[in-house]
Structures are given as C-alpha cells and as structure tokens.
Design an enzyme around this catalytic site. Structure first.
Site, PDB file in Angstrom:
ATOM      1  N   GLU A 265       1.021  -0.726  -0.454  1.00 48.88           N
ATOM      2  CA  GLU A 265       0.263  -0.623  -0.046  1.00 48.88           C
ATOM      3  C   GLU A 265       1.072   0.763   0.002  1.00 48.88           C
ATOM      4  O   GLU A 265       0.656   2.329  -0.420  1.00 48.88           O
ATOM      5  CB  GLU A 265      -0.896  -0.668   1.358  1.00 48.88           C
ATOM      6  CG  GLU A 265      -2.044  -0.600   0.967  1.00 48.88           C
ATOM      7  CD  GLU A 265      -3.735  -0.770   2.100  1.00 48.88           C
ATOM      8  OE1 GLU A 265      -2.724  -0.229   3.404  1.00 48.88           O
ATOM      9  OE2 GLU A 265      -4.454  -0.516   1.802  1.00 48.88           O
ATOM     10  N   HIS A 286       9.226 -26.319  -1.543  1.00 42.61           N
ATOM     11  CA  HIS A 286       8.974 -27.753  -1.542  1.00 42.61           C
ATOM     12  C   HIS A 286       7.977 -26.844  -3.222  1.00 42.61           C
ATOM     13  O   HIS A 286       6.979 -27.919  -3.575  1.00 42.61           O
ATOM     14  CB  HIS A 286       8.398 -28.374  -0.710  1.00 42.61           C
ATOM     15  CG  HIS A 286       9.744 -29.155   0.191  1.00 42.61           C
ATOM     16  ND1 HIS A 286       9.756 -30.679   0.260  1.00 42.61           N
ATOM     17  CD2 HIS A 286       9.796 -28.417   1.121  1.00 42.61           C
ATOM     18  CE1 HIS A 286      10.523 -30.006   1.125  1.00 42.61           C
ATOM     19  NE2 HIS A 286      10.584 -29.307   1.990  1.00 42.61           N
ATOM     20  N   LYS A 383     -12.780   0.281  -2.117  1.00 40.80           N
ATOM     21  CA  LYS A 383     -13.864  -0.073  -1.643  1.00 40.80           C
ATOM     22  C   LYS A 383     -15.742   0.383  -2.604  1.00 40.80           C
ATOM     23  O   LYS A 383     -16.564   0.376  -2.271  1.00 40.80           O
ATOM     24  CB  LYS A 383     -13.869   1.208  -0.521  1.00 40.80           C
ATOM     25  CG  LYS A 383     -12.784   0.800   0.554  1.00 40.80           C
ATOM     26  CD  LYS A 383     -12.054   1.275   1.482  1.00 40.80           C
ATOM     27  CE  LYS A 383     -11.328   0.525   2.855  1.00 40.80           C
ATOM     28  NZ  LYS A 383     -11.134   1.343   3.974  1.00 40.80           N
TER      29      LYS A 383
HETATM   30  O1  PA5 Z   1      -4.263   1.882   5.305  1.00 46.62           O
HETATM   31  C1  PA5 Z   1      -5.446   1.702   5.130  1.00 46.62           C
HETATM   32  O2  PA5 Z   1      -5.438   2.837   5.214  1.00 46.62           O
HETATM   33  C2  PA5 Z   1      -6.173   1.046   4.528  1.00 46.62           C
HETATM   34  O3  PA5 Z   1      -5.948  -0.267   4.298  1.00 46.62           O
HETATM   35  C3  PA5 Z   1      -7.009   0.579   6.014  1.00 46.62           C
HETATM   36  O4  PA5 Z   1      -6.349   0.012   6.938  1.00 46.62           O
HETATM   37  C4  PA5 Z   1      -8.876  -0.426   5.163  1.00 46.62           C
HETATM   38  O5  PA5 Z   1      -9.044  -0.633   4.628  1.00 46.62           O
HETATM   39  C5  PA5 Z   1     -10.000  -0.528   6.679  1.00 46.62           C
HETATM   40  O6  PA5 Z   1      -9.802   0.963   7.170  1.00 46.62           O
HETATM   41  P1  PA5 Z   1     -10.490   1.443   8.309  1.00 46.62           P
HETATM   42  O7  PA5 Z   1      -9.414   0.973   9.232  1.00 46.62           O
HETATM   43  O8  PA5 Z   1     -10.968   2.470   8.104  1.00 46.62           O
HETATM   44  O9  PA5 Z   1     -11.588   0.145   8.436  1.00 46.62           O
END
Ligand code: PA5
Length: 396
Positions: A265, A286, A383
C-alpha cells in the site's frame, strides 16, 4: 538485539548517489508531522489512553471466554501479527478471534455458531468507521450480542475503536454509549502504535510498555532504515520487482501479512513498486523454491529470523541449529539477493524495534519511488467500486 545483514548475501553498489535525496527525506522525519507522526508514540496515543487500555484489558481478560476483534487492513494486521507471534496457540488463557476481514458467509456462520454460548467481548476497529466488511460482520455480531445481553451489559461488552469525527461506527458508539477508543490521523498501515493495535495486543497479555520502549529505541536505527530502503530501490531498478518476506517460524506468518500490507500500500502506485510476497521456509522450498532457483531472476528476499528458539533435540543435534543452517544454505546457494534480519530473541522490545524499522523503511521507500507513502487510492477505489456494484449492477 537485532542484527541487520545487508552484505553477506548480496553485492550492491550505487548507494552513494542517493545522498541528496536521503538528506531531503531525513528532514521530513526530523519534523515528524503529517504522515510521519507514526514515528512518535506520544502523537499516536496519550499516556492516559495507554492506562485506559491496560485497565480495560484486565476487565476483558476476566470477563470473557472469547475476545472478538473485528477489523481489516491496518485495523487488523498489526495486532494479529503480534498476537500470533507471542501467544502459544496450544496454551491460551484467553481466546482471541478475528473477523471482519472477509465477507465469506460460511466463515461468519461458523463463527456466530461457535461464540453463541460463550461469554464474548467485542472490539470493532475501523478508522473510517465505514468499511463494508467490518460493518457487515459487526451488524451480525451485534444482533447476536443483543440476543444474549441487556443494554446495560452491552456497554461493557462492545468496544468501538474509530476516528473522533465521523463515520457509521462513531454514530453507533455515541447513540448507544458504547465504550470508545479513538484513532488519530495516522495512515491505517502505520497505526499499530495507536489504540487500533495496542488494545488487542494488551488483551493478549503482551507487554505494551516494553513494546513501546523498543519502538522508541528504533530511532537509533535510522541509518539502517535508509540503507535498507536504498538497497531495495537499487534492486528494484535492476529488475528485482518482487520482495519475498521470508520466515522460518510459522508464528511469524501474520507478521508477513502485515508487511505485505505495509509495503504494497505504501509503494504500489503510479504503475511502480516492489510486490511483497510471503514465504514460510522450509515449507515453501518445496513449492516456490523451484521458481526461486530456476525461474525468472526478479525476486530478492528479506529474511526475518529469531535466533534463540525453544529447542528440540534430535538425538545429539539441535533442530533450531538445523533450521538456521537451512536458512544460511538457502541464502547462499540461490542466485537471489538476500537481506537477513536476526533477532536474538522473540521479545516485546525487539519486536517494537523491528516494527519501527519496517515502517520507517517502507515510508522512505515510498519517497524514493516518487509516490506518497501514506495514501492508498487503489484501496479506496476498490471500496467505491464494490459499494456501487452492490447498490445496482449486481443483484443481491
Ligand atoms: O492502510 C489503510 O488505510 C487501509 O488499508 C485501511 O487500513 C483499511 O482499508 C481499513 O480501513 P478502516 O480502518 O477505515 O476500516
């Protein structure tokens, strides 16, 4: 103690040309504002909230059979990584279950069936408070909780961890007066030192003071973070597009999941970025081992190893030593460059320090790649697409 070996299993030059850019990135970390606030624990959580976490954790440990954590992404991977690492799966004094990271109906069905007659406390965690997987699962769990407990009891059994300003979870928490913890404006994958990570970790019995101490000590490894990020960047430019996070202890597999989120990310933007994958050895020798040995030369590995393990003797031989020999043999005989990170022991201080190392390195790597380390437009668009399709295109 943690030792970082960037030399034995690779030969890298060109790091000196990074001097100027590193100088610029360093000044961002010196300022420690914006996205970089994750490096300062006091900006992630107040000492008052740390005390509250300890108190609430004690209550949770004494009043439930199952502590259910509902969250996904940054609101899930950090605490899951540490709990799997430290808590012996055969000898638990509290059962901690995770949900809300998928929409699989039979998984949820089985979970609800399993907890229906148990004493349950739920911690739902979402920074935005609007994440679909989390809200779907939470609504079903809440339905079950309401059938088991009075409104008064629910106030002690539902804990909502979210942001201070808005979102569905915050409105539920306020309306019903459920217990609340707040997540500051730290990017999800960098939020392990906020209440999102620390509450479940503390419930598991992990010493959060030592974890924070180790994390703070991580500041003295800044040069190593820059070196690691630079090496990764040089490797990437030489065509090594895949980083295999490799562990030799299956209790570290969730740490690999946390690393996958952190690096994918942070860097995977603008059609750039190193793809992180997770490897557990020697199991994956393996399977993936074939590719690593004879496939395309696009992989490098970062090995996270615990040196001093609980040992098993095979006649006069130590299995721990054998596993370490396997690690060194694989790193040596494969043409793939390897970075080895050796933790002398698995303890909270070492792990806190390691978390700091990886988070800072990931962020530096984002800057070196020319992308914003702290946003995740690809995840946001996932999303959005799902929401739109659920509302129209595909019939439920
Ligand atoms: O790094 C990020 O911001 C995302 O991956 C969020 O952690 C993930 O989408 C979950 O979001 P939230 O904490 O708003 O539910």
């Amino acid at each position: 103690m943690i030792k970082y070996d960037f030399k034995t299993f690779m030969n890298i030059d060109g790091a000196s040309s990074y001097k100027e850019i590193i100088h610029k990135i360093k000044s961002k970390f010196d300022k420690c504002d914006g996205g970089e606030i994750f490096t300062d624990v006091s900006k992630c959580i107040s000492s008052k909230d740390i005390e509250k976490i300890k108190k609430v954790s004690k209550y949770i440990r004494n009043n439930c059979d199952v502590f259910l954590v509902i969250g996904v992404g940054g609101s899930y991977h950090g605490s899951k990584a540490l709990i799997d690492m430290f808590i012996n799966k055969y000898k638990k004094d509290i059962e901690i279950l995770f949900a809300g990271y998928s929409m699989n109906s039979s998984n949820l069905y089985e979970l609800l069936d399993y907890i229906k007659d148990k004493r349950v406390i739920v911690n739902v965690i979402s920074k935005s408070g609007n994440t679909m997987e989390v809200n779907f699962v939470f609504s079903k769990v809440l339905e079950l909780m309401k059938s088991k407990y009075s409104e008064k009891e629910l106030k002690k059994r539902i804990i909502i961890t979210t942001n201070k300003n808005g979102g569905k979870l915050l409105s539920v928490a306020k309306k019903k007066n459920y217990m609340k913890f707040y997540i500051p404006d730290v990017s999800g994958r960098y939020s392990i030192m906020t209440s999102a990570g620390l509450l479940p970790i503390c419930v598991a019995g992990i010493d959060i003071d030592s974890l924070i101490e180790g994390y703070n000590e991580g500041k003295s490894d800044m040069d190593k973070c820059f070196l690691y990020a630079t090496i990764r960047d040089i490797l990437y430019k030489k065509g090594k597009k895949i980083e295999a996070f490799t562990v030799y202890d299956e209790n570290l597999l969730s740490l690999n999941d946390w690393l996958k989120q952190l690096f994918a990310e942070t860097q995977g933007k603008k059609k750039r970025g190193i793809l992180p994958i997770s490897v557990f050895n020697t199991r994956d020798m393996h399977s993936l081992g074939q590719y690593f040995n004879e496939g395309e030369e696009i992989v490098f590995s970062t090995v996270i190893n615990i040196v001093d393990n609980k040992d098993v003797k095979l006649k006069d031989k130590s299995l721990n030593k054998i596993n370490n020999i396997a690690l060194l043999s694989i790193a040596k005989s494969y043409s793939m460059p390897s970075i080895i990170i050796n933790m002398d022991k698995l303890n909270e201080k070492n792990v806190g320090r390691l978390l700091y190392f990886f988070m800072v390195s990931a962020s530096i790597g984002g800057y070196l790649m020319g992308v914003n380390p702290y946003n995740q437009p690809g995840v946001v668009s996932y999303k959005k697409i799902i929401k739109e399709n659920l509302n129209g295109k595909y019939k439920r």
